[in-house]
Design a protein around this motif. Structure first.
Motif, PDB file in Angstrom:
ATOM      1  N   ALA A  30       5.097   6.761   0.911  1.00 47.81           N
ATOM      2  CA  ALA A  30       5.155   7.202  -0.380  1.00 47.81           C
ATOM      3  C   ALA A  30       4.440   5.894  -0.692  1.00 47.81           C
ATOM      4  CB  ALA A  30       6.717   7.618  -1.075  1.00 47.81           C
ATOM      5  N   GLY A  31       3.058   5.526  -0.222  1.00 45.46           N
ATOM      6  CA  GLY A  31       2.078   5.222  -1.095  1.00 45.46           C
ATOM      7  C   GLY A  31       1.647   5.484  -1.582  1.00 45.46           C
ATOM      8  N   PHE A  51       8.914  12.392   1.710  1.00 45.14           N
ATOM      9  CA  PHE A  51       9.495  10.883   2.023  1.00 45.14           C
ATOM     10  C   PHE A  51       9.143   9.601   2.294  1.00 45.14           C
ATOM     11  CE2 PHE A  51      10.925  14.808   4.890  1.00 45.14           C
ATOM     12  CZ  PHE A  51      12.115  14.864   4.398  1.00 45.14           C
ATOM     13  N   CYS A  57       4.676  -0.209   0.659  1.00 46.95           N
ATOM     14  CA  CYS A  57       4.142  -1.657   1.296  1.00 46.95           C
ATOM     15  C   CYS A  57       3.458  -2.477   0.578  1.00 46.95           C
ATOM     16  CB  CYS A  57       2.471  -0.792   1.652  1.00 46.95           C
ATOM     17  SG  CYS A  57       0.764  -1.171   1.626  1.00 46.95           S
ATOM     18  N   MET A  62       2.339  -7.210   1.028  1.00 45.80           N
ATOM     19  CA  MET A  62       1.341  -8.320   0.422  1.00 45.80           C
ATOM     20  C   MET A  62       2.694  -9.298  -0.896  1.00 45.80           C
ATOM     21  SD  MET A  62      -0.889  -5.393  -1.386  1.00 45.80           S
ATOM     22  CE  MET A  62      -1.534  -3.368  -0.575  1.00 45.80           C
ATOM     23  N   MET A  66      -0.113 -11.482  -5.762  1.00 50.28           N
ATOM     24  CA  MET A  66      -1.071 -11.349  -5.924  1.00 50.28           C
ATOM     25  C   MET A  66      -1.587 -10.787  -6.683  1.00 50.28           C
ATOM     26  SD  MET A  66      -2.562  -8.001  -2.891  1.00 50.28           S
ATOM     27  CE  MET A  66      -2.567  -6.922  -3.626  1.00 50.28           C
ATOM     28  N   LYS A  69      -8.197  -6.489  -6.490  1.00 50.14           N
ATOM     29  CA  LYS A  69      -9.645  -7.246  -6.225  1.00 50.14           C
ATOM     30  C   LYS A  69      -9.614  -5.535  -7.446  1.00 50.14           C
ATOM     31  CE  LYS A  69     -13.015  -8.345  -3.672  1.00 50.14           C
ATOM     32  NZ  LYS A  69     -13.404  -7.629  -1.886  1.00 50.14           N
ATOM     33  N   SER A  70      -9.612  -3.888  -7.294  1.00 51.45           N
ATOM     34  CA  SER A  70      -9.648  -3.347  -7.998  1.00 51.45           C
ATOM     35  C   SER A  70      -9.913  -2.948  -9.719  1.00 51.45           C
ATOM     36  CB  SER A  70      -9.614  -1.732  -7.551  1.00 51.45           C
ATOM     37  OG  SER A  70      -8.002  -1.969  -7.771  1.00 51.45           O
ATOM     38  N   GLU A 127      13.558   8.143   2.095  1.00 51.78           N
ATOM     39  CA  GLU A 127      14.036   7.609   3.744  1.00 51.78           C
ATOM     40  C   GLU A 127      12.411   7.615   4.399  1.00 51.78           C
ATOM     41  OE1 GLU A 127      16.879   9.831   6.503  1.00 51.78           O
ATOM     42  OE2 GLU A 127      17.128  11.333   4.728  1.00 51.78           O
ATOM     43  N   VAL A 129      10.924   8.815   8.019  1.00 51.11           N
ATOM     44  CA  VAL A 129      10.970   9.684   9.013  1.00 51.11           C
ATOM     45  C   VAL A 129      10.952   8.655  10.856  1.00 51.11           C
ATOM     46  CG1 VAL A 129       9.177  11.396  10.214  1.00 51.11           C
ATOM     47  CG2 VAL A 129       9.495  10.988   7.806  1.00 51.11           C
ATOM     48  N   ALA A 157       0.285  10.162   5.455  1.00 52.81           N
ATOM     49  CA  ALA A 157       0.030  10.176   4.273  1.00 52.81           C
ATOM     50  C   ALA A 157       0.626   7.540   4.671  1.00 52.81           C
ATOM     51  CB  ALA A 157       0.519   9.476   3.559  1.00 52.81           C
ATOM     52  N   TYR A 350      -7.585  -4.744   9.125  1.00 56.38           N
ATOM     53  CA  TYR A 350      -6.894  -3.230   9.633  1.00 56.38           C
ATOM     54  C   TYR A 350      -7.864  -2.361  10.791  1.00 56.38           C
ATOM     55  CZ  TYR A 350      -3.083  -5.110   6.013  1.00 56.38           C
ATOM     56  OH  TYR A 350      -3.150  -5.930   5.678  1.00 56.38           O
ATOM     57  N   LEU A 359       5.588   6.608  15.579  1.00 50.99           N
ATOM     58  CA  LEU A 359       6.451   8.152  14.713  1.00 50.99           C
ATOM     59  C   LEU A 359       6.056   9.790  15.212  1.00 50.99           C
ATOM     60  CD1 LEU A 359       6.963   9.162  11.191  1.00 50.99           C
ATOM     61  CD2 LEU A 359       4.882   7.981  11.414  1.00 50.99           C
ATOM     62  N   GLY A 392      -5.529   8.530   3.585  1.00 53.87           N
ATOM     63  CA  GLY A 392      -5.576   7.379   3.378  1.00 53.87           C
ATOM     64  C   GLY A 392      -6.262   6.523   4.727  1.00 53.87           C
ATOM     65  N   ARG A 404     -10.372   3.647   1.666  1.00 51.92           N
ATOM     66  CA  ARG A 404      -9.879   2.392   1.895  1.00 51.92           C
ATOM     67  C   ARG A 404      -9.351   1.657  -0.058  1.00 51.92           C
ATOM     68  NH1 ARG A 404     -14.781  -1.297   3.024  1.00 51.92           N
ATOM     69  NH2 ARG A 404     -12.841  -2.504   2.562  1.00 51.92           N
ATOM     70  N   ALA A 407      -8.858   4.384  -5.785  1.00 54.62           N
ATOM     71  CA  ALA A 407      -9.797   5.305  -6.374  1.00 54.62           C
ATOM     72  C   ALA A 407     -10.536   6.165  -5.589  1.00 54.62           C
ATOM     73  CB  ALA A 407     -11.354   4.947  -6.437  1.00 54.62           C
TER      74      ALA A 407
HETATM   75  C1  LIG Z   1      -3.722  -7.089   0.678  1.00 54.71           C
HETATM   76  C2  LIG Z   1      -4.070  -6.254  -0.252  1.00 54.71           C
HETATM   77  C3  LIG Z   1      -4.773  -5.762  -1.391  1.00 54.71           C
HETATM   78  C4  LIG Z   1      -5.545  -4.482  -1.988  1.00 54.71           C
HETATM   79  N1  LIG Z   1      -5.792  -4.809  -2.397  1.00 54.71           N
HETATM   80  C5  LIG Z   1      -6.561  -3.120  -3.572  1.00 54.71           C
HETATM   81  C6  LIG Z   1      -7.014  -3.352  -4.818  1.00 54.71           C
HETATM   82  O1  LIG Z   1      -6.749  -4.155  -4.913  1.00 54.71           O
HETATM   83  N2  LIG Z   1      -7.352  -1.929  -4.882  1.00 54.71           N
HETATM   84  C7  LIG Z   1      -7.018  -0.942  -3.944  1.00 54.71           C
HETATM   85  O2  LIG Z   1      -7.180   0.517  -4.635  1.00 54.71           O
HETATM   86  N3  LIG Z   1      -6.686  -1.238  -2.696  1.00 54.71           N
HETATM   87  C8  LIG Z   1      -6.080  -2.182  -2.206  1.00 54.71           C
HETATM   88  N4  LIG Z   1      -6.042  -2.481  -1.108  1.00 54.71           N
HETATM   89  C9  LIG Z   1      -6.024  -1.310   0.011  1.00 54.71           C
HETATM   90  C10 LIG Z   1      -4.480  -0.354  -0.746  1.00 54.71           C
HETATM   91  O3  LIG Z   1      -3.396  -1.361  -0.676  1.00 54.71           O
HETATM   92  C11 LIG Z   1      -4.834   0.715   0.079  1.00 54.71           C
HETATM   93  O4  LIG Z   1      -5.897   1.997  -0.775  1.00 54.71           O
HETATM   94  C12 LIG Z   1      -3.611   1.946   0.143  1.00 54.71           C
HETATM   95  O5  LIG Z   1      -2.620   1.474  -0.062  1.00 54.71           O
HETATM   96  C13 LIG Z   1      -3.408   2.975   0.253  1.00 54.71           C
HETATM   97  O6  LIG Z   1      -2.818   3.828  -0.092  1.00 54.71           O
HETATM   98  P1  LIG Z   1      -1.629   4.791   0.856  1.00 54.71           P
HETATM   99  O7  LIG Z   1      -0.569   5.456   0.441  1.00 54.71           O
HETATM  100  O8  LIG Z   1      -2.039   4.919   2.236  1.00 54.71           O
HETATM  101  O9  LIG Z   1      -0.931   3.502   2.076  1.00 54.71           O
HETATM  102  P2  LIG Z   1       0.501   2.407   1.294  1.00 54.71           P
HETATM  103  O10 LIG Z   1       0.205   2.262   0.084  1.00 54.71           O
HETATM  104  O11 LIG Z   1       0.501   1.291   2.653  1.00 54.71           O
HETATM  105  O12 LIG Z   1       1.684   3.358   1.492  1.00 54.71           O
HETATM  106  C14 LIG Z   1       2.161   4.201   3.008  1.00 54.71           C
HETATM  107  C15 LIG Z   1       3.526   4.530   2.453  1.00 54.71           C
HETATM  108  O13 LIG Z   1       3.945   4.640   3.789  1.00 54.71           O
HETATM  109  C16 LIG Z   1       4.915   4.275   4.171  1.00 54.71           C
HETATM  110  N5  LIG Z   1       5.396   4.578   5.388  1.00 54.71           N
HETATM  111  C17 LIG Z   1       5.168   4.522   6.844  1.00 54.71           C
HETATM  112  N6  LIG Z   1       5.829   5.022   7.633  1.00 54.71           N
HETATM  113  C18 LIG Z   1       7.103   5.659   7.367  1.00 54.71           C
HETATM  114  C19 LIG Z   1       7.424   6.335   7.914  1.00 54.71           C
HETATM  115  N7  LIG Z   1       8.285   6.232   8.997  1.00 54.71           N
HETATM  116  N8  LIG Z   1       8.527   7.231   7.018  1.00 54.71           N
HETATM  117  C20 LIG Z   1       8.518   7.081   5.690  1.00 54.71           C
HETATM  118  N9  LIG Z   1       7.256   6.274   5.160  1.00 54.71           N
HETATM  119  C21 LIG Z   1       7.159   5.508   5.605  1.00 54.71           C
HETATM  120  C22 LIG Z   1       5.142   2.503   3.806  1.00 54.71           C
HETATM  121  O14 LIG Z   1       6.913   2.327   3.497  1.00 54.71           O
HETATM  122  C23 LIG Z   1       4.200   2.890   2.890  1.00 54.71           C
HETATM  123  O15 LIG Z   1       4.884   2.067   1.520  1.00 54.71           O
HETATM  124  C24 LIG Z   1      -5.508  -3.922  -0.839  1.00 54.71           C
HETATM  125  C25 LIG Z   1      -4.732  -3.428   0.588  1.00 54.71           C
HETATM  126  C26 LIG Z   1      -4.260  -4.534   1.049  1.00 54.71           C
HETATM  127  C27 LIG Z   1      -2.987  -5.337   2.119  1.00 54.71           C
END
Ligand SMILES: Cc1cc2nc3c(=O)[nH]c(=O)nc-3n(C[C@H](O)[C@H](O)[C@H](O)COP(=O)(O)OP(=O)(O)OC[C@H]3O[C@@H](n4cnc5c(N)ncnc54)[C@H](O)[C@@H]3O)c2cc1C
Length: 428
Positions: A30-31, A51, A57, A62, A66, A69-70, A127, A129, A157, A350, A359, A392, A404, A407
């Motif tokens: 749920a990011g 879920f 995250c 983080m 902080m 940057k975007s 919850e 997974v 995701a 990364y 998982l 993602g 990444r 956006a």
């Molecule tokens: C230090 C840092 C700074 C950043 N700054 C920027 C920025 O300025 N601008 C920008 O656009 N991007 C930035 N990013 C990148 C940004 O974090 C990603 O673009 C964004 O978080 C991706 O979203 P996501 O949903 O794919 O991943 P995430 O945000 O990582 O979300 C994934 C989610 O999945 C959940 N998850 C994992 N496994 C499970 C499971 N088994 N069951 C249930 N849930 C689970 C995690 O808890 C997490 O909440 C930055 C990254 C870092 C590390």
């Protein structure tokens, strides 16, 4: 996979309370990408279960304090309807509009993501997974609570944290308490009074070093690059206020100004059709390591930055880290320097490798065709396992650098939801 799941078939819930009779599509995470995908799936009428802890995250992996940057215009989570942008959140909170010169505090981004979830996805199940297996062409999903059910489609995701790159030659040589990846830290003030060697040259390294310094620690940045770079402050808050000639030479885009960045932001589908080597180079080179423009004054003259340095060896000595760093030349003729630190902080980024997604049952990982560890994906984000989708960062080696960043949520969620709804089974 023999999870015992199929023999307990009758005890397994089919479908979900929200869509009795039909097996749901499951979104794990749920990011920003999970939330956007779920919003677009709901608009397409796809039965789904979503879920995760919203924005986990962003508050757990983080550092507090902080800044993003975007820019604000590139930091909205996509939804099919209007009213869910960062700007809408700020208005709802009685805050004024902000432009490109406003660095967003991470805490504001977390609040925004939670607000998005509460308003747009109240059905989110907070919850974890535990595992996803494969049973007769369906997915056997087990939650941490012990609940098991079948799903027709699964969207991974799960973000970047599972892909944190920790060079084994460094972590293997040190006890766990002396070395850690930046993604393991929320509170850098725990290093107050300690010498911390920060490895890396990107935003994460430079911002961690600034935060460490401000928290009373003694950081030193060790960078392989010959120099560290910082962005330049935007001339105006709104891109449309820039002179026409500047806008033509360097058009604005969610990734920053310039034609190549505009192409990467808008052309994820075209990037996928490029040769694999070109795509990987794009991912590596576009928006390479650098610090945000607002970070320079917090690093320059405050934090020692050793450039052109490669760590040759590390070891533990008297409870501290001993580093041998190559400062000039290479091989036998190299000049080295010894450094001591109380902790080694890895701002080493990364690397996508689906073998790290524990998982997913081992046979699912084996069945998923990959390149350099990343899943091969169809134009609709589907992997070689029918019904298994990745979005993602895991999709960035296919669709390019926009994945990444937040956006990229619009491009990804729209395509993915369309593909899930249509049940398309195109070859990745
Ligand atoms: C230090 C840092 C700074 C950043 N700054 C920027 C920025 O300025 N601008 C920008 O656009 N991007 C930035 N990013 C990148 C940004 O974090 C990603 O673009 C964004 O978080 C991706 O979203 P996501 O949903 O794919 O991943 P995430 O945000 O990582 O979300 C994934 C989610 O999945 C959940 N998850 C994992 N496994 C499970 C499971 N088994 N069951 C249930 N849930 C689970 C995690 O808890 C997490 O909440 C930055 C990254 C870092 C590390």
């Amino acid at each position: 996979m023999n999870t015992g799941f199929s023999v307990r078939h009758k005890a397994v819930r089919k479908g979900s309370a929200r869509s009795p009779g039909r097996l749901p599509a499951v979104v794990i995470g749920a990011g920003p990408y999970g939330l956007a995908t779920a919003a677009w799936l709901s608009a397409a009428g796809t039965p789904r279960r979503v879920f995760g802890e919203p924005m986990e995250c962003w508050y757990a992996n983080m550092p507090a304090g902080m800044y993003l940057k975007s820019v604000p215009a590139a930091s909205s989570i996509s939804a099919p309807e209007s009213g869910y942008r960062l700007e809408d959140f700020r208005t709802a909170r009685g805050r004024g509009p902000v432009g490109d010169r406003y660095p967003i505090p991470v805490e504001e981004m977390v609040d925004y993501g939670r607000w998005f979830q509460e308003r747009r996805l109240p059905e989110l199940e907070r919850e974890k997974v535990r595992s996803v297996g494969h049973v007769d062409g369906l997915f056997a999903v087990t939650l941490d609570s012990g609940e098991e059910f079948l799903a027709e489609k699964v969207v991974m995701a799960t973000g970047q944290v599972p892909f944190a790159h920790e060079p084994p030659e460094l972590t293997g040589a040190l006890p766990g308490e002396l070395v850690s990846h930046t993604s393991r830290h929320r509170d850098l003030s725990l290093f107050s009074g300690q010498r911390v060697a920060v490895l890396g040259a990107g935003q994460s390294a430079l911002e961690s070093a600034a935060l460490l310094h401000e928290a009373g620690a003694l950081p030193t940045v060790i960078a392989r690059a010959e120099s560290v770079a910082f962005g330049t402050p935007p001339d105006t808050d709104r891109p449309c206020d820039r002179p026409r000639a500047v806008r033509i030479a360097k058009p604005g885009s969610p990734l920053g100004p310039g034609w190549s960045l505009l192409a990467c932001s808008r052309g994820g589908g075209a990037v996928r059709r490029l040769p694999q080597g070109v795509r990987l180079r794009l991912l590596h080179d576009v928006l390479g390591p650098s610090g945000g423009w607002w970070l320079r004054q917090r690093v320059d003259d405050r934090v020692p930055v050793l450039c052109g340095c490669t760590v040759r060896s590390v070891g533990a000595e008297d409870g501290t880290v001993r580093l041998e760093v190559e400062v000039e030349g290479t091989g036998a003729g190299a000049r080295t320097k010894a450094l001591r630190a109380d902790h080694l902080l890895l701002a080493t980024g990364y690397r996508v490798d689906i073998d790290r997604l524990g998982l997913l049952a081992p046979e699912l990982r084996r069945e998923t065709r990959t390149f350099h560890g990343a899943p091969r994906l169809s134009a609709g984000f589907e992997s070689s396992v029918p019904g298994l989708y990745f979005t993602g960062l895991a999709a960035a080696p296919t669709f390019g650098p926009v994945l990444r960043f937040v956006a990229g949520t619009g491009f990804a969620a729209r395509r993915l939801a369309r593909s899930v709804a249509a049940g398309t089974r195109t070859r990745p």
